[in-house]
Design an enzyme around this catalytic site. Structure first.
Site, mmCIF file in Angstrom:
data_model
loop_
_atom_site.group_PDB
_atom_site.id
_atom_site.type_symbol
_atom_site.label_atom_id
_atom_site.label_comp_id
_atom_site.label_asym_id
_atom_site.label_seq_id
_atom_site.Cartn_x
_atom_site.Cartn_y
_atom_site.Cartn_z
ATOM 1 N N GLU A 166 -0.867 -5.836 8.763
ATOM 2 C CA GLU A 166 0.126 -5.368 9.658
ATOM 3 C C GLU A 166 -0.438 -5.609 11.034
ATOM 4 O OE1 GLU A 166 0.732 -1.182 9.096
ATOM 5 O OE2 GLU A 166 1.241 -1.303 7.226
ATOM 6 N N ASP A 187 -1.016 -6.239 -0.339
ATOM 7 C CA ASP A 187 -1.427 -5.704 1.200
ATOM 8 C C ASP A 187 -2.734 -5.254 1.183
ATOM 9 O OD1 ASP A 187 0.580 -5.002 3.141
ATOM 10 O OD2 ASP A 187 1.290 -2.983 2.037
ATOM 11 N N GLU A 224 9.831 -4.580 10.259
ATOM 12 C CA GLU A 224 10.031 -3.159 9.406
ATOM 13 C C GLU A 224 10.602 -2.078 10.606
ATOM 14 O OE1 GLU A 224 7.220 -1.261 7.047
ATOM 15 O OE2 GLU A 224 8.298 0.515 6.779
ATOM 16 N N LYS A 226 -1.077 -9.494 2.883
ATOM 17 C CA LYS A 226 -0.164 -9.128 4.120
ATOM 18 C C LYS A 226 -1.046 -8.105 5.151
ATOM 19 C CE LYS A 226 3.478 -6.126 3.472
ATOM 20 N NZ LYS A 226 2.871 -5.026 4.439
ATOM 21 N N ASP A 271 0.989 -1.143 -0.045
ATOM 22 C CA ASP A 271 -0.076 -0.047 0.064
ATOM 23 C C ASP A 271 0.932 1.237 -0.074
ATOM 24 O OD1 ASP A 271 0.865 -0.290 2.466
ATOM 25 O OD2 ASP A 271 -1.026 -0.025 3.484
ATOM 26 N N SER A 272 2.375 0.921 -0.033
ATOM 27 C CA SER A 272 2.941 1.986 -0.190
ATOM 28 C C SER A 272 2.833 2.822 -1.580
ATOM 29 C CB SER A 272 4.591 1.570 -0.285
ATOM 30 O OG SER A 272 4.902 0.833 -1.212
HETATM 31 O O1 KIV Z 1 3.556 -1.228 1.447
HETATM 32 C C1 KIV Z 1 4.736 -1.450 1.528
HETATM 33 O O2 KIV Z 1 5.593 -1.368 0.271
HETATM 34 C C2 KIV Z 1 5.331 -2.403 2.425
HETATM 35 C C3 KIV Z 1 6.723 -2.454 2.651
HETATM 36 C C4 KIV Z 1 7.179 -1.393 3.195
HETATM 37 C C5 KIV Z 1 7.090 -3.771 3.331
HETATM 38 O O3 KIV Z 1 4.379 -2.763 3.295
#
Ligand code: KIV
Length: 263
Positions: free
Chosen positions: A114, A83, A181, A112, A44-45
């Protein structure tokens, strides 16, 4: 062509070799990364580097599904992680409904999420319903606003104990691997040793089971800020700007197109 990783081969890698993970948000880059990366993360970056927002929090499930489909189309032979964005796994029912949507609408191999101990019941609910989960512990980008910024973890004995408890809880809940992280390197190493599944680091030192970087950071394309843990393998922004300036210059001078570019 490289063999596509599976959950089994990813778990086995812990004993063999560090795993290489990189983010991608589209087919073009995913295809370029496919041969070197074991796993591609549609992070989600993308909300920051791709959509120009300040943090990841406003990324939507629809956005993640769109980009995951693009990545899967470009890197058909890659293990792809999608994500789950902020707000899509606040309870077990929401998490399962949204993860099922990801699995039904994309070919992603896992999602994924968090969180550690606090999210273990959600991880368990997903894994026991056929959704493979990669965990994410330590600095949690989705906690950016609630924690008032990005905070490195593992600075105290208490934080170390809680990171180890987080890793163990999500492993126990069925996560087949996890990202760690923004954690002090010695602590991240202990966390990695405390579980059987691979722990993939970002800003967590070298003694973990693999590394992940955001592609726009490591290619030097994202200019807003560069965290300490990022190594720029390319000065992408400079190269792109030079190339486009060169193109613009040639257009203005009528030096492009030349005969070889003309029908
Ligand atoms: O969103 C993302 O790119 C991430 C990485 C920082 C691991 O979760």
């Amino acid at each position: 062509m490289k063999k596509k990783m599976t959950i089994t081969s990813i778990k086995k890698a812990k004993a063999d070799k560090p795993l290489v993970m990189i983010t991608a948000y589209d087919a073009l880059f995913a295809k370029l990364f496919e041969n070197s990366a074991d796993m591609i993360l549609v992070g989600d970056s993308l909300n920051m580097s791709f959509a120009g927002k300040n943090d990841t929090l406003s990324a939507s499930l629809e956005q993640m599904i769109y980009h995951t489909n693009a990545v899967c189309a470009g890197a058909k032979n890659s293990f792809v992680v999608c994500d789950m964005p902020f707000g899509t796994y606040v309870n077990k029912d929401d998490a399962l409904r949204n993860a099922i949507k990801v699995f039904q609408e994309t070919p992603a191999d896992c999602v994924k999420i968090e969180g550690g101990l606090d999210k273990a019941d959600i991880v368990k609910h997903l894994t026991s319903n056929g959704i493979a989960v990669c965990g994410h512990i330590g600095l949690l980008p989705q906690a950016f606003r609630s924690e008032g910024g990005y905070k490195v973890k593992g600075k105290t004995e208490d934080e170390k104990r809680s990171l180890i408890a987080d890793a163990k809880a999500i492993e126990e809940a069925g996560a087949f691997c996890m990202v760690i992280e923004g954690v002090k390197a010695d602590v991240a190493a202990e966390v990695a040793k405390s579980v059987e599944v691979p722990v993939i680091g970002i800003g967590a030192g070298v003694d973990v089971d693999g590394q992940v970087l955001v592609f726009s950071d490591m290619l030097g394309l994202f200019e807003e800020f560069t965290p300490k843990f990022v190594k720029k393998y390319l000065d992408g922004a400079l190269l792109v700007k030079d190339a486009v300036a060169n193109y613009a210059d040639e257009v203005v001078k009528r030096e492009f197109p030349k005969e070889e570019h003309t029908y």
